[in-house]
Scaffold this active site. Structure first.
Site, short mmCIF file in Angstrom:
data_model
loop_
_atom_site.label_atom_id
_atom_site.label_comp_id
_atom_site.label_asym_id
_atom_site.label_seq_id
_atom_site.Cartn_x
_atom_site.Cartn_y
_atom_site.Cartn_z
N GLU A 1 -0.11 -9.44 -0.67
CA GLU A 1 -1.52 -9.79 -0.46
C GLU A 1 -2.29 -9.82 -1.78
O GLU A 1 -3.18 -10.64 -1.97
CB GLU A 1 -2.16 -8.80 0.52
CG GLU A 1 -1.57 -8.95 1.91
CD GLU A 1 -2.04 -7.85 2.86
OE1 GLU A 1 -1.71 -6.68 2.59
OE2 GLU A 1 -2.75 -8.17 3.81
N GLY B 1 0.88 -5.15 0.91
CA GLY B 1 -0.30 -5.25 0.04
C GLY B 1 0.02 -5.88 -1.32
O GLY B 1 -0.86 -6.46 -1.95
N GLU C 1 4.50 -4.99 7.27
CA GLU C 1 3.68 -3.94 7.89
C GLU C 1 4.05 -3.71 9.35
O GLU C 1 3.93 -2.59 9.86
CB GLU C 1 2.19 -4.30 7.80
CG GLU C 1 1.59 -4.17 6.41
CD GLU C 1 1.72 -5.43 5.56
OE1 GLU C 1 2.53 -6.31 5.91
OE2 GLU C 1 1.01 -5.53 4.55
N ALA D 1 0.85 -1.19 0.00
CA ALA D 1 0.00 0.00 0.00
C ALA D 1 0.89 1.24 0.00
O ALA D 1 2.03 1.20 0.47
CB ALA D 1 -0.89 -0.02 1.24
#
Ligand code: CAA
Length: 258
Positions: free
Chosen positions: A112, A109, A132, A65
């Site tokens: 993911e 992300g 993270e 992200a």
């Protein structure tokens, strides 16, 4: 004009989506995720497409992200905008097979996103991590749920709690990826696999994808019942009869995707 952060092109029966924000290592911001979701839905709705490939660049599939975008967000911001749920989860609506072709970093992300795909083909340079925790965040796009399902609790906890990075060979050994290929062959090999898959009957592919995914959502008995019904439903399809007759006639089947 909105910047184009995702390129979508058709390669035969395969829809190829390339994440294109190289200076930020394909950090996933809202615009990119909106465009990715739109491209996925467009290919899913296109009868000429049987499988979809998502790829990034040589250095990064996606570095997670967008930290710069998120740095000053408040709880109200993310709650009100339905951060992640709003656009990252569009991929869950896609019924056709989605393959990730991963070279370089697949972090946070980005990892993911790869985990949300049905098959991950990794280049030798691929690196997977959920870092993270270094930001005092946590994997928020399904990582804490999909990673243990993919590689088990021991390795998933290690990755999520320590930010341990896996190389492609480790990811292969642990069952995170489906195949490892040389970097220079990543796209060619993934497109070849996607083309092979896309040549099969699309409704049969959808039934398999839905059945495998159901295994993570249900008891064994319920899952097997679901699978059995999907098998029974195949007998209502033209393609299954064509597939079986072509086998008996010793010829190649011609699927109508019906
Ligand atoms: N967000 C925003 N920008 C990012 C980024 C990210 N996730 N990852 C990299 N970038 C930017 C860098 O800031 C840098 O920009 P500048 O050139 O303007 O300085 C550029 O991309 C190149 O990155 P680096 O100079 O850091 O490249 P490197 O080769 O030294 O390191 C890396 C590569 C190890 C991937 C490193 O960039 C990195 O650690 N990135 C962050 C990874 C991360 O923490 N991801 C998780 C994000 S949180 C998340 O994803 C939450 C969730 O679950 C949804």
């Amino acid at each position: 004009m909105t910047e184009l952060l995702v390129q979508a092109e058709q390669r035969g029966r395969v829809g190829l989506i390339t994440l294109n924000r190289p200076k930020q290592l394909n950090a996933l911001n809202d615009t990119l995720m909106d465009q990715l979701g739109a491209a996925l839905l467009a290919f899913d709705a296109d009868a000429q497409i049987g499988a979809i490939v998502i790829t990034g660049g040589a250095k990064a599939f996606a570095a997670g992200a967008d930290i710069e975008a998120m740095a000053d967000w408040t709880y109200t911001d993310v709650y009100s905008s339905h951060f992640i749920s709003r656009n990252w989860e569009t991929i869950r609506q896609v019924r056709k097979p989605v393959l990730a072709a991963v070279a370089g970093f697949a972090m946070g992300g980005g990892c993911e996103l790869a985990l949300s795909c049905d098959i991950i083909v990794a280049a030798e340079s691929a690196r997977f991590a959920l870092p993270e925790i270094k930001l005092a965040l946590l994997p928020g796009a399904g990582g804490t749920q999909r990673l243990p399902r993919a590689i088990g609790k021991a390795k998933a906890m290690d990755m999520a709690l320590s930010a341990r990075m896996l190389d492609a060979q480790e990811a292969d050994r642990y069952g995170l990826v489906s195949r490892v290929v040389p970097d220079e062959q990543l796209l060619e090999k993934t497109l070849a696999l996607a083309t092979q898959i896309a040549g099969y009957s699309t409704p049969a592919l959808m039934a398999i994808k839905e059945s495998v995914n159901r295994s993570f959502e249900s008891s064994l008995t319920e899952g097997i019942l679901f699978e059995r019904r999907e098998l029974h439903a195949r007998f209502a399809s033209e393609d299954a009869h064509e597939g079986m007759h072509a086998f008996l006639d010793k010829r190649k089947p011609v699927f109508q995707h019906r």
